[in-house]
Design an enzyme around this catalytic site. Structure first.
Site, mmCIF file in Angstrom:
data_model
loop_
_atom_site.group_PDB
_atom_site.id
_atom_site.type_symbol
_atom_site.label_atom_id
_atom_site.label_comp_id
_atom_site.label_asym_id
_atom_site.label_seq_id
_atom_site.Cartn_x
_atom_site.Cartn_y
_atom_site.Cartn_z
ATOM 1 N N ASP A 1 0.868 -1.184 0.000
ATOM 2 C CA ASP A 1 0.000 0.000 0.000
ATOM 3 C C ASP A 1 0.905 1.235 0.000
ATOM 4 O O ASP A 1 2.129 1.126 0.190
ATOM 5 C CB ASP A 1 -0.902 -0.041 1.256
ATOM 6 C CG ASP A 1 -2.001 1.006 1.255
ATOM 7 O OD1 ASP A 1 -2.228 1.665 0.221
ATOM 8 O OD2 ASP A 1 -2.644 1.174 2.316
ATOM 9 N N CYS B 1 -4.514 -2.170 -2.854
ATOM 10 C CA CYS B 1 -5.897 -1.671 -2.704
ATOM 11 C C CYS B 1 -6.184 -0.486 -3.603
ATOM 12 O O CYS B 1 -7.337 -0.204 -3.902
ATOM 13 C CB CYS B 1 -6.163 -1.338 -1.249
ATOM 14 S SG CYS B 1 -5.145 0.009 -0.597
ATOM 15 N N ARG C 1 -14.608 -5.016 -5.236
ATOM 16 C CA ARG C 1 -15.198 -4.234 -4.132
ATOM 17 C C ARG C 1 -16.719 -4.197 -4.303
ATOM 18 O O ARG C 1 -17.468 -4.329 -3.334
ATOM 19 C CB ARG C 1 -14.646 -2.795 -4.137
ATOM 20 C CG ARG C 1 -13.160 -2.663 -3.835
ATOM 21 C CD ARG C 1 -12.839 -2.993 -2.397
ATOM 22 N NE ARG C 1 -13.598 -2.165 -1.455
ATOM 23 C CZ ARG C 1 -13.292 -0.900 -1.105
ATOM 24 N NH1 ARG C 1 -12.208 -0.329 -1.607
ATOM 25 N NH2 ARG C 1 -14.036 -0.230 -0.233
HETATM 26 N N1 NVA Z 1 -3.815 3.124 3.526
HETATM 27 C C1 NVA Z 1 -4.548 3.899 2.559
HETATM 28 C C2 NVA Z 1 -5.636 3.065 1.948
HETATM 29 C C3 NVA Z 1 -6.460 3.779 0.912
HETATM 30 C C4 NVA Z 1 -7.558 2.936 0.357
HETATM 31 C C5 NVA Z 1 -5.113 5.132 3.223
HETATM 32 O O1 NVA Z 1 -5.641 5.017 4.336
HETATM 33 O O2 NVA Z 1 -5.015 6.214 2.643
HETATM 34 N N1 CP Z 2 -9.135 1.067 -2.051
HETATM 35 C C1 CP Z 2 -9.983 2.053 -1.705
HETATM 36 O O1 CP Z 2 -10.625 2.028 -0.642
HETATM 37 O O2 CP Z 2 -10.073 3.047 -2.629
HETATM 38 P P1 CP Z 2 -10.788 4.460 -2.466
HETATM 39 O O3 CP Z 2 -9.988 5.258 -1.473
HETATM 40 O O4 CP Z 2 -10.763 5.037 -3.850
HETATM 41 O O5 CP Z 2 -12.193 4.247 -1.959
#
Ligand code: NVA
Ligand code: CP
Length: 307
Positions: free
Chosen positions: A223, A263, A291
């Site tokens: 991530d 993700c 999703r």
């Molecule tokens: N770790 C990231 C995930 C985004 C879907 C965030 O919290 O920004």
């Molecule tokens: N992976 C995910 O939750 O993407 P968004 O931040 O675009 O919703």
């Protein structure tokens, strides 16, 4: 209110329920693709409360409710009275008196817990600073589609000990995979989430390097280095995470048929190289699409629609 099923972390569902939700997600996907109507939530409404940005989460829940015959309301908290300080407890009572299910994306995990404690309908955690459980449903569904049951397989988490890492940890009990984690010093996973996950007798290994973590892995995942709310730490994190990029050299240390997941949104050239995320082992587009399907099954499950 005790019979209400919330989904705040993966620990809220049993392994049997997790399996059922994913099987239903796969079947809903097939129905959607073949144009078969599946309007199990006719007349039902979902409130979607966002305090952070989103592409996938908003579109998947909103479209999912539409496809199930229901309706979704996008509520940016700033445009509601919550943004002007109306108490969470009062907001939970009022909003849940008018809709059938609620999803929340916010910063503080305790806010979602407090909201759920005062809600008369199911509450879904659509990402907090602590966890992002909906993403794991889609990820495990994607693994299942490509490789079969994830039980007994090895997942390698490379990078920040963040909300996604925590949800992979919680999901180890639900889905029965082994999890290897490699994070830079100072960015390791939360000790209490680890202890809680390990209390369920799961196989979680904290590794000393990305190379060690990917040994024998069936799935490699990562991530961003700076999550939402950490933008000001970007530069300092780039330095701390520089040896934690998932690239072709690292993927070569995993099993030859290992999948790559993220993700999204991704930063090519930081946590993942373009050759990996855009390469043959990457299943990130299926992961994003799933999703929609996995969450439709989750919403049906929480609302007690027999599936
Ligand atoms: N770790 C990231 C995930 C985004 C879907 C965030 O919290 O920004
Ligand atoms: N992976 C995910 O939750 O993407 P968004 O931040 O675009 O919703």
């Amino acid at each position: 209110m005790s019979n209400i099923r919330h989904f705040l972390t993966l620990l809220d569902i049993s392994p049997e329920e997790g399996k059922r939700i994913l099987e239903r997600g796969i079947s809903l996907k097939a129905q959607q693709k073949s144009g078969q109507p599946h309007r199990s939530l006719e007349g039902k409404a979902m409130a979607m409360i966002f305090e952070k940005s989103s592409t996938r989460t908003r579109i998947s829940f909103e479209t999912g409710m539409f496809q199930l015959g229901g309706h979704a309301l996008f509520l940016h908290s700033e445009a509601t009275q919550m943004g002007r300080g109306e108490p969470i407890t009062d907001s939970a009572k009022v909003i849940s008196s008018m809709v059938d299910i609620i999803m929340i994306r916010t910063f503080n995990h305790a806010m979602v817990e407090q909201f759920a404690a005062h809600s008369s309908v199911p509450v879904i955690n659509a990402l907090t600073d602590l966890t992002h459980p909906c993403q794991i449903l889609a990820d495990v569904m994607t693994f299942t589609e490509h490789r079969g049951d994830i039980q007994g397989k090895t997942v390698a988490w490379i990078g920040d000990g963040n909300n996604m890492a925590h949800s992979w940890m919680n999901g180890a009990a639900t889905f029965g995979y082994t999890l290897n984690i490699a994070s830079p010093q100072g960015y390791t996973v939360d000790a209490s989430v680890l202890a809680q996950a390990q209390a369920n007798g799961v196989h979680i290994h904290i590794c000393n390097s990305p190379q060690e973590a990917v040994q024998g892995a069936d799935l490699v995942t990562t991530d961003v280095w700076a999550s939402m709310g950490q933008e000001e730490e970007q530069k300092i994190r780039e330095a701390a995470f520089k040896d934690y990029q998932v690239n072709a050299t690292l993927m070569a240390c995993a099993k030859p048929d290992a999948l790559f997941m993220h993700c999204l949104p991704a930063h090519r050239g930081e946590e993942v190289s373009a050759e990996v995320i855009d390469g043959k082992q990457s299943v990130v587009w299926d992961e994003a699409e799933n999703r929609l399907h996995a969450q439709k099954a989750l919403v049906e499950f929480l609302m007690g629609v027999s599936i």
